[in-house]
Design a protein around this motif. Structure first.
Motif, PDB file in Angstrom:
ATOM      1  N   ILE A 139      -1.129   5.944   2.341  1.00 49.83           N
ATOM      2  CA  ILE A 139      -0.130   6.158   1.161  1.00 49.83           C
ATOM      3  C   ILE A 139      -0.950   5.626  -0.238  1.00 49.83           C
ATOM      4  N   ALA A 140      -1.690   4.758  -0.024  1.00 44.57           N
ATOM      5  CA  ALA A 140      -2.092   4.167  -1.176  1.00 44.57           C
ATOM      6  C   ALA A 140      -3.456   5.225  -1.666  1.00 44.57           C
ATOM      7  N   SER A 141      -4.127   5.718  -0.576  1.00 48.39           N
ATOM      8  CA  SER A 141      -5.128   6.850  -0.974  1.00 48.39           C
ATOM      9  C   SER A 141      -4.411   8.184  -1.452  1.00 48.39           C
ATOM     10  N   TYR A 142      -3.378   8.532  -0.839  1.00 44.28           N
ATOM     11  CA  TYR A 142      -2.766   9.979  -1.021  1.00 44.28           C
ATOM     12  C   TYR A 142      -2.167   9.805  -2.681  1.00 44.28           C
ATOM     13  N   ALA A 143      -1.379   8.741  -2.981  1.00 37.34           N
ATOM     14  CA  ALA A 143      -0.800   8.336  -4.223  1.00 37.34           C
ATOM     15  C   ALA A 143      -1.814   8.570  -5.339  1.00 37.34           C
ATOM     16  N   SER A 144      -2.959   8.272  -5.163  1.00 34.26           N
ATOM     17  CA  SER A 144      -4.270   8.264  -6.025  1.00 34.26           C
ATOM     18  C   SER A 144      -4.618   9.984  -6.318  1.00 34.26           C
ATOM     19  N   LYS A 145      -4.095  10.735  -5.435  1.00 34.23           N
ATOM     20  CA  LYS A 145      -4.495  12.324  -5.710  1.00 34.23           C
ATOM     21  C   LYS A 145      -3.112  13.190  -6.161  1.00 34.23           C
ATOM     22  N   ARG A 146      -2.013  12.683  -5.607  1.00 32.72           N
ATOM     23  CA  ARG A 146      -0.686  13.351  -5.867  1.00 32.72           C
ATOM     24  C   ARG A 146       0.457  12.377  -5.814  1.00 32.72           C
ATOM     25  N   ALA A 180     -16.771   8.760   2.577  1.00 33.91           N
ATOM     26  CA  ALA A 180     -16.048   9.493   3.861  1.00 33.91           C
ATOM     27  C   ALA A 180     -14.885   8.850   4.331  1.00 33.91           C
ATOM     28  N   VAL A 181     -13.898   8.972   3.723  1.00 35.18           N
ATOM     29  CA  VAL A 181     -12.611   8.190   3.790  1.00 35.18           C
ATOM     30  C   VAL A 181     -11.545   9.349   4.015  1.00 35.18           C
ATOM     31  N   THR A 182     -11.612  10.438   3.554  1.00 39.22           N
ATOM     32  CA  THR A 182     -10.637  11.430   3.490  1.00 39.22           C
ATOM     33  C   THR A 182     -10.556  12.041   5.075  1.00 39.22           C
ATOM     34  N   ASN A 204      -7.076  10.590   6.022  1.00 38.56           N
ATOM     35  CA  ASN A 204      -6.916   9.753   7.459  1.00 38.56           C
ATOM     36  C   ASN A 204      -8.346  10.061   7.818  1.00 38.56           C
ATOM     37  N   LEU A 205      -9.468  10.106   7.052  1.00 36.95           N
ATOM     38  CA  LEU A 205     -10.741  10.306   8.010  1.00 36.95           C
ATOM     39  C   LEU A 205     -10.917  11.599   8.475  1.00 36.95           C
ATOM     40  N   SER A 206      -9.888  12.597   8.369  1.00 36.25           N
ATOM     41  CA  SER A 206      -9.910  13.621   8.997  1.00 36.25           C
ATOM     42  C   SER A 206     -11.214  14.761   8.625  1.00 36.25           C
TER      43      SER A 206
END
Length: 259
Positions: free
Chosen positions: A111-118, A257-259, A11-13
């Motif tokens: 969700i799309a980003s998270y699912a690529s990692k877990r 820088a998207v995480t 989430n850009l955090s």
């Protein structure tokens, strides 16, 4: 000032932590409750053993540090928090002693980003209902959307600093590649993109096309996102279209820088 920045994952955090960490007057802490969360829940996460070994598993001790002396003697203390870490059994009284900001992002992108990692994320994993719950419990919370930051980094950071009654520092727009000295132990698994960045990534494209279980998960998360999005800060009208630095600056690397 102590700033608690609340978001779910992807989430850009991390980029926001790097942004505040680029200020010479600011100390940062990366996901203070992560080790306590894993210890209390028994969940299996990537690099679980390393996180438990490196972090504080006593949530009370974490809270005491969050509200105690300023690290490194700096006048600004930025705390990057994951909303899903605030489970039952973690006292929230310390939140009354910090400025609470909520960083939101459309759930389809998360969700799309998270699912690529877990694999197989659940609603509990992505932090949306927890974010809404924490928002309701705060006095004078501030909300900012990661999409707006990527569209206009300088303008939105200025707006955020104004909402915090904090001076804007141009140093917040860039940082050295390669990570931050205060990255959490989990950084090797999650922070690849932001480690290659030197500033905020450019404007986001269309929303991902979610299918099956991921489409259902998006629909479950949307009401919580929309609740906070209705309260988000925006650029003053006289500044809209100004400070569009994210597409022209050479310090920005595409997709970073998207995480």
């Amino acid at each position: 000032m102590k700033i608690a920045m609340w978001s779910g994952p992807r989430n850009l955090s991390t980029a926001m932590m790097y942004s505040f960490g680029a200020r010479t007057d600011c100390a940062v802490w990366d996901e203070p409750f992560y080790a306590a969360y894993l210890d209390m829940t028994g969940l299996e996460h990537p690099m679980r053993d390393e996180i438990l070994a490196a972090g504080e598993t006593d949530a009370g001790k974490v809270a005491a540090r969050l509200t105690g002396p300023y690290p490194e003697g700096k006048p600004l203390f930025y705390q990057k928090h994951m909303t899903q870490h605030m489970i039952d059994g973690v006292d929230r009284g310390w939140m009354k002693r910090v400025k609470n900001v909520f960083l939101i992002r459309h759930p389809a992108r998360v969700i799309a980003s998270y699912a690529s990692k877990r694999d197989n994320p659940t609603l509990d994993d992505i932090g949306f209902w927890q974010q809404a719950e924490l928002f309701d419990a705060c006095d004078d919370p501030i909300v900012i959307d990661s999409h707006d930051i990527r569209e206009n980094p300088e303008g939105m950071l200025r707006a955020l600093c104004a909402a915090l009654d904090l001076s804007f520092d141009p140093a917040m727009l860039s940082w050295p590649a390669g990570g931050h000295k205060d990255d959490g132990a989990w950084a090797p698994h999650w922070y690849g993109a932001v480690h290659n960045s030197t500033g905020f990534a450019g404007i986001e494209g269309p929303l991902p096309d979610m299918k099956g279980a991921y489409s259902e998960l998006t629909e479950q998360a949307l009401p919580f996102y929309r609740k906070l999005a209705a309260c988000k800060i925006a650029l003053p009208r006289n500044l809209r279209g100004v400070f569009l630095t994210n597409t022209a600056s050479p310090r920005i690397r595409s997709g970073a820088a998207v995480t």
